[in-house]
Design an enzyme around this catalytic site. Structure first.
Site, short mmCIF file in Angstrom:
data_model
loop_
_atom_site.label_atom_id
_atom_site.label_comp_id
_atom_site.label_asym_id
_atom_site.label_seq_id
_atom_site.Cartn_x
_atom_site.Cartn_y
_atom_site.Cartn_z
N ASN B 256 0.87 -1.16 0.00
CA ASN B 256 0.00 0.00 0.00
C ASN B 256 0.91 1.21 0.00
OD1 ASN B 256 -1.64 2.13 0.56
ND2 ASN B 256 -2.21 1.45 2.62
N GLY B 257 1.01 1.85 -1.14
CA GLY B 257 1.90 3.01 -1.20
C GLY B 257 2.36 3.26 -2.61
N MET B 501 4.15 36.14 -8.04
CA MET B 501 3.39 36.06 -9.29
C MET B 501 3.91 34.89 -10.14
SD MET B 501 1.10 38.28 -8.75
CE MET B 501 0.15 38.22 -10.25
N GLU B 917 -6.38 29.75 0.10
CA GLU B 917 -6.07 29.15 1.40
C GLU B 917 -6.13 30.25 2.45
OE1 GLU B 917 -2.21 27.36 1.56
OE2 GLU B 917 -2.60 26.60 3.58
N LYS B 968 3.99 26.58 -7.33
CA LYS B 968 4.90 25.84 -6.46
C LYS B 968 4.31 24.48 -6.10
CE LYS B 968 3.09 28.52 -2.59
NZ LYS B 968 3.32 29.11 -1.30
#
Lengths: 480, 1539
Positions: B256-257, B501, B917, B968
């Site tokens: 699992n991964g 920006m 956010e 990013k």
């Protein structure tokens, strides 16, 4: 780069002028140079914008943020190198450019722009003072010969660039001194002519040869040039002045083109003597200047220095607003009321929306100018002028200067002989190749684009030089 | 491994990008007692993991499931008897499960091959058995590719001396058959696959749902089918293609991964081919290749590698530790011997890195291990009748509580092993202690390990004169910006510089300028399928250690301590370091021998000379290795007027791949000495394509030059800072992809090529995929020669100065930008004056890219081949604008004015604005008197969870999970303290003046099934909202999007790499992610191929500006369109790129009150803009013949490429993969027209809501009782949503809704709990308990009949209280990893926590009454924790970077209490004790422990309270330094104000 918060902490401080009462006593420059520290402080106001609008607002695309940062950090020499990389003659533009860069400065949107022009001037003045401005002699010569006709800012910039690319350049000038409009159009109190002389010396060291008193197409046949040179650049300016076509214009003595008046004073300042019979002076006269632009201002300043009895100025367009709507104009050059240093020196009145109807006089000499007020309305995208009913008026006048702009280059002589194609009466050539319809003949500056600013002339000269270099060598390493 | 049944590569779809994640578990009888019950329980366990898998378009088609058991001898023997096959004694025969083609001829071929190879290997074919299957319940798509399943029986040949030898032989047989079948390229060969072939184990698996396994294989229900162990797995893959072979378990593992470093690991295994030798395998070794076949899943590759190691003689546990080592470097807590073991083994194998819970077994031992960072959950329990049950979560099997004697979890890097032959559990410590003392590893190390830093100094090269320096800089393409924006800031600060920006410059392939080869590569990053790592806060798992030079023989088990190794602490070499390597031969007695190979060739050969120079270089490299050199230094120092240098990246990769192909790569180290590399991206690329260490001499020379002009900066210091900054940057780039060690990053090729042609890549960058083709060696060498000409030519501009650059800031002579003075001012004037004419001029400026090509779409054109439609028949602009949204920009990154301006405008037109956010002020949820609304329709949920309250979520139309951000991707963020003013602190539920950190990953999304869980959580809170997932374009994003669609997202956003940011490292802004054109097209194609397109809306964003952009977006497959920078510019933004400095002069991206006054934006301007764009779209639609946008979606056949352009680099571009339109039948949806089934109707919350009506309607108290199971997930969230809708964040009075629950709760128990609800759980919780808790109370305690002591009982799983805002929790037991991560204000008491407790916490109180794991309080900037430190060693486990540890003082607290409260804590105590976090600690602590006792009846709490005076001094207070300062500051201000 720069000081991020500089603009929030420091106000704009412009160069100071000597007081009008002092400065009208002479013809010398009257701008007081700021100290290095003051310049650095003003430089720190530059925000180093991600998009520096000034850089684009400037016709030669001066890399303004970079040299602002240079003076802020005290690295003047680097600032000078960057400045010279886009502008051959910053001492000219630093003095007489209307500075569209400052109009485009981001701070101008909601604050006061950076004093870009003053900083530019300070950098180059320091450069000369410190002996940093040196001839840049090309390492290799190409053996190609180029004739540049006209020694105004465009011709000079073009010649300097071409010489630095290693070409043999000869500059032809019809007048007795080199410099064109710079020499004889700009009053000394705006720019003293030693600045030009210094540059000419530099250019001579770089290999440029100057031929004053050489009127191509009049004294020297164009064919001779075409035969002797690998390329010819026409940088002859846009010298045909707009005339005032009203009754009485040619009937009475006392109506002159601004340029004739200004040239005489510049010659006097240079030590020449003007014969009495042709001398145009404003001393003790009631002066009317027609035309509200920079040349008009130069006539005002010169008239006042000559001791005019009174000076008024007429402008056919309406008075522009004192403040533009920056949200709709910035970063463009805005239409707004501009008051020049000459206006501060004692103008009696500025008239707006005025159209001259006729000149009347006595004994063959002008006594009055008759005018009418006009209105401007927009119709189908075009501005239309109409006379205001019952608004005619008369002004007393001893002398009238026509500073109404230039319509196109002089066609007679050179251009006719060469047979270059015209475009709206200017020499036809695009701003990529700068080539005229005649093989190996190029055009740059006002002669090509129509009357404009010195800084545009420099731009065109530089770009045309690159085009010529490419034409001669196949490729060019000159910057545009 | 079979040839996969995945579709072939088509368009941008590439099967290589598929991912999977899963649920895994096993049950084992410790003493090896076999029973059929164990098999049955295994299948039951599997069923209860169903929610961890997924179903595709066909609801009867699962992603695969299976079971591995011990060889059922009795059963097989009986079955074989029926077939007259006589089996030898157990252990002497093997049974193989074989998937065969249904086609008879093909099947015969495969069977014959098997027969033949068995014979050749001297084994005995005993016979075949058809496996009875019942496929009635299978989905149609699955049946179509159902294989013919048979068992083969093979007897041990005489040359196999024992069972182990027999197992090895079976492995050798299987590999040969697999490779032979593949080589035959049979029509139906893809169906051939051998799930298992062993004398010990057998695997039953297939493209099945969890509950279909038992039904499909009748064998499994047979009572004779007995085993002591059952390993099961439920898969969740990112596609819907039926792939029988990719189901787990594999022969040895179930996983699992995700293996992030797969590319490098697979290359690494291939590179060993010629150097590997095994005494045990002998000549059989050569029969195994290719050992790992391309185009299979990461788990399958891992299984292959593990098989080799085991066959080569490693024990299963040892092999697992080689592949997935613990984080040993710098771990002070680790035993010396064990560290030596890991360090020694590090040279043998680069880690297979990534999040992983791997269960493994060979039939005798069974166990599981977790990756070094513990990114997957794995919990287990032990019963009193000797069973161990391990699974991804608790509650998968009903076990009576009284039988349980231990409940625990697998910890990061730890292993659990059960040996059924020894009949006992071998715990991690014992296991590793045994292994690490088997050999004298530390002695071997001291004998063989050479540390570069300890070699004697050498004389190294010095910086050249200014003129030479300039020439070199120019030849390597340095610009003024490289100096000013990168090197100088690094020299001054030691940090990689920050900018803001997005990037709007030309792609390298479209640029007129000569660009470095590095610019053609974009960094890959983790999204959804695995998490990024925080390289700063979780530094303990990261390592830059690099080993240079030849690797020891992987299977040389008896060669220990003989192989010398050279180690560097990090891969950036100073000139001095390089010199040491160069002269290493004499210093090491000839063990190492370095040869320098020049990358330069005569410049008179020009660009066309490069190919031959490269060939020559590769041959020289080979020859050098053959001559016995074991380190190669590739150097471009010889560059001068007469010599051009091959780009270092090209040369490195070419040599690396050439040597890999020649099988020589592991015999030699590659070191690069280059003037080219200067920024982080360059080093990352060199590493990813093979450089073990890099000497950037020109960067050092440049820094030395800079030092001359900077006061107080020594050359030494500048170089040191540079190495530090680059190292940190490298860690960041690696961690973006979730890779933690340089060793495994090296050669991992985690990059997307953009604008490079496939032949070029195949030849020099083998394995890197091209999407749009592009330039080849011809153009690359031309670019290189141009730079050389600039350096040594005579251009006046470059005589004394570098090129201007113009990448970071607009410069006329620099790189072209989209946003220019002209485009910005025209757009602003157009929208301010509502002039379509001006807008049209703006579009012309943007769209006409004749001179300056900037974007991929700039080269696109339309096929106007259909009849145009009249404009008035085209969908109205008012309808079209509803598809528009503004991008996620947080209040915090932009000003209140700018944020509300966009919201009002979007609400006016019926579009959507995005909170970004950082939450939203609740006042904005109410409509304004004039009818406007400042409420953002899209509420973003990002990794920091700032301001994500239940109230916030219920006030959303869309809830967007931001997985990545264009500027990013794969990185977190930081809001510096000075930007956190009172208002921002309020909306983010934090403290004014205290900096806030967003973690790189969402700590509740480490895999695709975790994402499904978060989607489920959010949907529960607000069932009306669409759940959206924001991804960034990269190769493989389409596959991720398919997974997202299967995880039931309603909406997915594909962002371009060019998205904006308020602050990001320059490397990320420029170099990570791809243009949206590629990602969007891949997404649309993959969704359509998977028949998943209809149920999800696709939004595109990233640099959309004009109607033409929108139309291209729609044609490539977007339903909706996001705009960020353009509307921001309309609002006044001037692309100052000063957001990170807070000095925005137009009041857009600043919190400075003075600058905010300068904001001039108006909602009207934004409205004007969007209507003009919509009008523009309509005009295009009319021209193209579309009446509605829906008709236009996915019509990539309408797009064409402009080929006429005269541009020296674009000729090789080919968009055909982007324009590819998958063939589908008429019924397959190609735009969003269906909705997801979220399965909410099964939620227990419906019962709760019904029972809570009196409370919801009239605030009357109610009490509810309910049982719970692990399949009841997200308990309480929907109810909380109802409370928040009615009562807002302040909710109901305490305990208004009181819920008593019994059992094992599913994931996300009590998440987003609202104030007024209290839940008491007798039993245990799984992961994410109290996630996003916004009030209320949760108490969990173990059942009364459970004999386990709470200190040994994992009561709640991982990532508990993630993003909690307020409320209280009491857990009488131990919590897993990452307890209270990003807690903003909740109070929790717990009796022990795992690693990374209280990470990134910004508020609240955590009390730990037991053991704490490592890295406690990393990135903790607020709140306090009280930790009982009985051993006095807490400081070692606490990350002290941001916190202080304080003792708890009592005296003044009591005084304070007497003076102010009279000890009456119960009535108004809470207000008081939470009011001043700098004092009253003892009182506060005691208060919460008392409450803990009250709600959980904790014996531990009682004991502590009974002995309070003894215990108090043993508590330490964890106090964030900045938090304390900020609180003092606020107190001082309040004191002044009240005077």
């Amino acid at each position: 780069m720069g000081k991020p918060t500089g603009f929030m902490e420091l106000p704009r401080t412009e160069r100071h002028y000597a007081s009008p009462s002092d400065r009208i006593q002479h013809y010398r420059e009257f701008t007081l140079s700021p100290s290095d520290a003051e310049v650095a402080e003003q430089g720190s106001r530059c925000m180093d914008c991600g998009i520096p609008f000034c850089h684009n607002g400037c016709p030669v695309n001066n890399i303004i943020p970079d040299w602002n940062d240079g003076v802020y950090r005290g690295d003047w020499q680097q600032a000078l190198d960057i400045l010279h990389s886009t502008n051959n003659f910053p001492e000219f533009t630093g003095r007489i450019c209307p500075a569209p860069c400052e109009a485009a400065c981001t701070l101008n949107l909601q604050d006061q722009p950076v004093t870009i022009k003053s900083i530019e001037c300070a950098i180059i003045d320091k450069g000369w003072a410190m002996g940093w401005v040196k001839p840049q002699i090309p390492e290799k010569r190409t053996g190609k010969r180029v004739a540049v006709i006209g020694s105004g800012p465009s011709g000079l910039a073009c010649a300097q660039q071409l010489a630095r690319a290693g070409h043999e350049v000869v500059v032809y000038e019809k007048n007795d001194r080199i410099g064109g409009l710079l020499r004889y159009g700009i009053p000394d109190f705006k720019m003293e002519k030693t600045h030009i002389d210094r540059r000419i010396a530099q250019m001579q060291a770089e290999g440029v040869r100057f031929r004053p008193n050489s009127h191509i197409g009049t004294d020297i046949p164009t064919q001779k040039l075409l035969a002797e040179y690998d390329a010819i650049v026409l940088a002859v300016g846009s010298e045909k002045p707009r005339d005032l076509e009203v009754p009485g214009r040619n009937e009475y003595e006392g109506v002159y083109y601004a340029m004739d008046f200004l040239r005489q004073q510049n010659k006097r300042n240079a030590g020449d003597t003007i014969a009495e019979d042709v001398a145009i002076t404003a001393t003790d006269k009631r002066v009317i200047v027609i035309g509200g632009g920079d040349t008009g201002s130069d006539c005002i300043g010169t008239s006042i220095r000559q001791g005019a009895a009174s000076v008024v100025q007429l402008e056919i367009l309406p008075q522009p607003p004192e403040k533009e709507n920056k949200l709709l104009t910035w970063p463009m050059w805005p239409n707004k009321l501009r008051t020049t240093s000459s206006h501060d020196e004692g103008i009696k009145q500025r008239y707006w929306s005025v159209n001259t109807k006729s000149i009347t006089g006595k004994d063959g000499k002008i006594t009055h100018l008759n005018a009418v007020e006009v209105e401007w309305k927009q119709e189908g995208g075009q501005w239309k002028m109409s006379e205001k009913p019952d608004s005619a008026f008369t002004l007393e006048a001893d002398i009238v200067f026509l500073a109404m702009g230039f319509v196109h280059p002089v066609h007679e002589g050179l251009l006719k002989e060469l047979g270059v194609e015209l475009d709206r009466n200017n020499i036809k050539a695009d701003d990529k190749q700068y080539r005229t319809s005649v093989d190996k003949v190029f055009a740059a500056g006002d002669a090509r684009r129509g009357q404009s600013l010195v800084v545009w002339a420099i731009r065109e000269g530089r770009q045309a030089a690159k085009a010529v270099d490419e034409f001669l060598m196949g490729s060019s390493e000159l910057p545009r | 491994m079979s040839q996969s049944t995945l579709p072939p590569r088509q368009g941008l779809y590439n099967p290589r990008n598929e991912h999977d994640a899963c649920g895994v578990g096993f049950i084992v009888h410790i003493k090896g007692q076999k029973s059929h019950e164990t098999v049955r329980q295994g299948l039951e366990l599997l069923k209860n993991l169903t929610h961890r898998g997924a179903v595709g378009a066909d609801i009867y088609a699962g992603d695969g499931a299976g079971i591995l058991i011990q060889m059922p001898d009795a059963f097989l023997r009986a079955e074989c008897d029926k077939l007259s096959i006589s089996l030898p004694e157990q252990g002497n025969y093997a049974a193989g499960m074989v998937f065969l083609p249904r086609d008879a001829a093909n099947r015969a071929t495969c069977e014959n091959l098997l027969t033949e190879i068995i014979k050749r290997e001297k084994a005995v074919l005993l016979g075949w058995r058809d496996v009875p299957v019942d496929n009635r319940t299978l989905g149609e798509s699955v049946k179509l590719v159902e294989p013919f399943i048979r068992q083969i029986f093979i007897g041990r040949g005489e040359d196999c001396k024992d069972q182990d030898a027999f197992e090895r032989k079976l492995f050798v047989i299987r590999k040969q058959v697999e490779n032979a079948v593949r080589d035959l390229k049979l029509d139906h060969g893809h169906a051939f696959y051998i799930p298992s072939l062993s004398s010990r184990t057998i695997v039953y698996k297939g493209m099945l749902l969890a509950d279909q396994v038992g039904a499909f294989y009748a064998d499994l229900s047979d009572e004779r089918m007995v085993s002591a162990l059952a390993l099961v797995h439920q898969r969740f893959s990112t596609n819907t293609f039926p792939t029988w072979d990719l189901a787990h378990p594999f022969r040895l593992i179930a996983h699992n991964g995700e293996i992030n470093t797969l590319r490098g690991n697979v290359n690494g295994m291939a590179a060993r081919r010629h150097s590997i030798a095994s005494k045990i395998l002998g000549d059989d070794m050569h029969k195994l290749w290719p050992l790992i076949h391309e185009a299979q899943s990461d788990s399958a590759c891992f299984d292959n590698a593990l098989e080799l190691l085991v066959a080569g003689g490693y024990s299963l546990a040892h092999a697992m530790m080689l592949l997935i080592p613990e984080a040993w470097a710098g771990n002070e807590l680790m035993d010396e011997k064990l560290r030596a073991f890991y360090e020694y083994n590090a040279a043998l194998m680069e880690p297979w890195d990534g999040p992983a819970a791997i269960a493994f077994t060979d039939g005798r031992q069974i166990g599981a291990t977790l990756d070094r960072n513990g990114l997957r959950p794995a919990r287990y329990l032990v019963t009193d009748d000797d069973f161990v049950i391990m699974a991804s979560e608790m509650g998968v099997l009903e076990v009576p509580q009284h039988k349980i004697i231990k409940k625990w979890r697998l910890q990061p890097g730890k292993m659990l092993l059960i040996d059924t032959e020894q009949g006992r559990i071998i715990d991690d410590a014992e296991l590793k202690a045994n292994l690490s003392s088997c050999h004298p590893y530390s002695e071997w190390l001291s004998k063989t390990q050479i540390l570069l830093s300890e070699l004697p100094a050498e004389i190294s090269a010095m910086a050249p004169d200014a003129h030479t320096l300039l020439d070199r800089q120019q030849a390597f393409g340095y610009t003024r910006e490289d100096i000013e924006f990168i090197l100088k800031p690094i020299a001054l600060t030691g940090q990689e510089p920050i900018s803001s920006m997005g990037i709007d410059t030309a792609l390298a392939v479209l640029s007129e300028r000569s660009r470095l080869l590095y610019d053609y590569f974009k960094q890959g990053f983790a999204q959804v399928t695995n998490p990024a790592i925080d390289p700063i806060r979780e530094e303990l798992v990261m390592s830059l250690v690099s080993l240079i030079g030849p690797r020891p023989n992987l299977l040389g088990l008896d060669e220990g301590g003989t192989h010398m190794r050279l180690e560097v602490e990090q891969p950036i070499l100073t000139n001095q370091d390089l010199e040491k390597i160069r002269r290493i031969e004499t210093r090491t007695g000839g063990v190492f021998k370095t040869k320098t190979l020049t990358l330069c060739y005569p410049s008179d050969l020009g660009a066309s000379g490069m190919e031959a120079a490269l060939d020559k270089l590769c041959l020289a490299a080979k020859q050098a290795v053959e001559e016995g050199n074991n380190i190669l230094a590739l150097s471009d120092r010889d560059l001068d007027v007469a010599h051009i240098a091959i780009p270092a990246l090209l040369a490195t990769s070419a040599v690396h791949h050439y040597l890999t192909r020649e099988g020589l790569r592991t015999e030699v180290g590659l070191v690069v000495e280059t003037g080219e590399a200067r920024e982080v991206h360059h080093f990352a690329l060199l590493a990813a394509y093979g450089a073990e260490a890099i000497n950037p001499y020109l960067a050092f020379d440049t820094l030395s030059g800079l030092c001359e002009n900077i006061d107080d900066l020594s050359e030494y210091e500048a170089h040191k800072r540079y190495i530090k900054a680059i190292s940190k940057g490298l860690l960041k780039v690696m961690s973006k992809m979730g890779i933690s060690t340089y060793q495994s990053y090296c050669g991992a090729q985690i990059f997307n090529a953009l604008g490079l042609s496939e032949p070029f890549l195949d030849r020099y960058f083998t394995g890197t995929i091209s999407t749009v083709e592009g330039v080849g060696l011809k153009e690359i060498s031309e670019e290189t020669t141009r730079r050389h000409r600039i350096a040594f030519g005579n251009a006046p501009l470059f005589r004394e100065a570098l090129d201007i650059g113009g990448e970071y800031a607009y410069r006329l002579r620099g790189e072209a930008h989209t946003w220019t003075p002209a485009t910005i001012s025209t757009l602003q004037h157009a929208t301010r004056s509502n002039s379509y004419e001006k807008y049209a001029e703006f579009c012309r400026l943007i769209d006409e890219q004749n001179e300056a090509l900037l974007t991929l779409r700039g080269l696109m054109s339309f096929k106007e081949d259909a009849a145009p439609v009249p404009l008035d028949e085209v969908e109205s602009a008012a309808e079209i604008v509803k598809r528009f949204a503004t991008g996620a920009m947080s209040f915090g990154s932009i000003s209140y004015e700018a944020h509300t301006n966009l919201a009002i405008a979007m609400n006016r037109i019926g579009g959507k604005s995005n909170t970004g956010e950082g939450g939203e002020l609740p006042e904005r949820f109410k409509t304004l008197p004039n009818g406007d609304s400042m409420r953002s329709a899209i509420k973003q949920v990002a990794s920091g969870r700032f301001g994500v309250t239940t109230e916030y979520l219920v006030n959303a139309d869309d809830i967007q999970i931001k997985v990545s951000q264009g500027a990013k991707p794969g990185e977190g963020g930081q809001l510096p303290g000075h930007k956190v003013d009172a208002v921002i602190a309020r909306v983010r539920h934090s403290t004014r003046g205290v900096g806030l950190i967003s973690p790189p990953p969402h700590h509740d999304i480490y895999s695709i099934e975790d994402l499904a869980q978060l989607i489920h959580d959010l949907k529960n809170v607000n069932p009306e909202a669409r759940i959206s997932v924001k991804l960034v374009s990269e190769v493989g994003v389409g596959t991720v999007a398919a997974g997202v669609s299967k995880a039931h997202a309603d909406h997915v956003t594909i962002s371009g790499y060019d998205g904006g940011t308020g602050a990001s490292p320059m490397t990320s802004i420029k170099h990570a992610g791809l243009p949206w054109e590629i990602g969007l097209a891949e997404t649309h194609q993959t969704l359509v191929l998977n028949k998943l397109r209809g149920r999800i809306a696709v939004q595109v964003d990233g640099g959309l500006r004009t109607g033409r952009d929108v139309v291209i977006g729609a044609l490539l497959g977007a339903d909706e369109f996001g705009f960020a920078t353009a509307p921001l510019i309309v609002s006044g933004c001037l692309m100052m790129r000063k957001c990170h400095l807070n000095t925005c002069p137009v009041g857009v991206a600043t919190q400075d009150p003075e600058l905010r006054k300068r904001f001039t934006g108006q909602p009207e301007h934004v409205v004007n803009y969007f209507f003009m764009v919509a009008e523009d779209v309509r005009q295009w639609m009319a021209k193209l013949g579309f009446r509605t946008v829906n008709e236009m979606i996915g019509r990539s056949d309408k797009l064409d490429m402009q080929r006429s352009l005269n541009h020296w680099k674009t000729q090789g571009l080919d968009y055909s993969r982007v324009f590819y339109k998958p063939e589908v039948d008429g019924t397959t949806a190609v735009y969003n027209r269906e909705s997801q089934d979220h399965g909410l109707d099964q939620a227990l919350d419906h019962t709760l809501i019904a029972a809570a009506q009196p409370a919801l309607q009239n605030a009357q108290p109610v009490v509810i009782d309910t049982p719970i199971r692990n399949i009841n997930r997200t308990f309480g969230a929907m109810l909380s949503g109802e409370v928040a809708k009615r009562y807002g964040h302040k909710g109901l009075p305490d305990d208004t809704i009181s819920i008593r629950v019994k059992g094992t709760a599913g994931q996300s128990f009590g998440s987003f709990l609202a104030q007024g609800i209290s839940i008491e759980l007798e039993g245990e919780g799984n992961d994410y308990v109290g996630k996003g808790m916004s009030g209320g109370r949760i108490a969990i305690y173990q059942p009364k009949d459970c004999p386990v002591t709470p200190a040994d009982n994992i009561i709640v799983g991982n990532t508990v209280l993630y993003g909690a805002i307020s409320g209280e929790c009491y857990f009488s037991g131990v919590a897993g990893e990452r307890f209270a991560v990003r807690n903003s204000g909740a109070v929790a008491v717990v009796e022990g926590v795992g690693d990374h407790g209280c990470e990134y916490m910004t508020g609240g109180v955590v009390v730990v009454l037991g053991q704490t794991g490592r890295n406690f309080a990393a990135g903790m900037s607020g709140g306090v924790a009280y930790v009982l430190d009985e051993e006095g060693d807490f400081e070692k486990r606490c990350n002290m970077a941001m916190v202080d540890l304080e003792p708890i003082l009592e005296e003044d607290d009591i005084l304070e209490a007497i003076a102010h409260q009279g000890g009456d804590l119960e009535t108004h105590g809470r207000v008081h004790i939470m009011s001043d976090m700098t004092r009253n600690d003892a009182q506060r602590l005691k208060h919460f422990i008392e409450k803990h006792k009250r709600y959980t009846n904790s014996a531990r709490a009682q004991h502590i309270l009974d002995n309070w005076q003894d215990y108090l001094p043993r508590f330490v207070k964890v106090m964030p330094v900045d938090y304390r300062e900020a609180l003092k500051q606020i107190q001082a201000e309040q004191a002044i104000a009240s005077c």
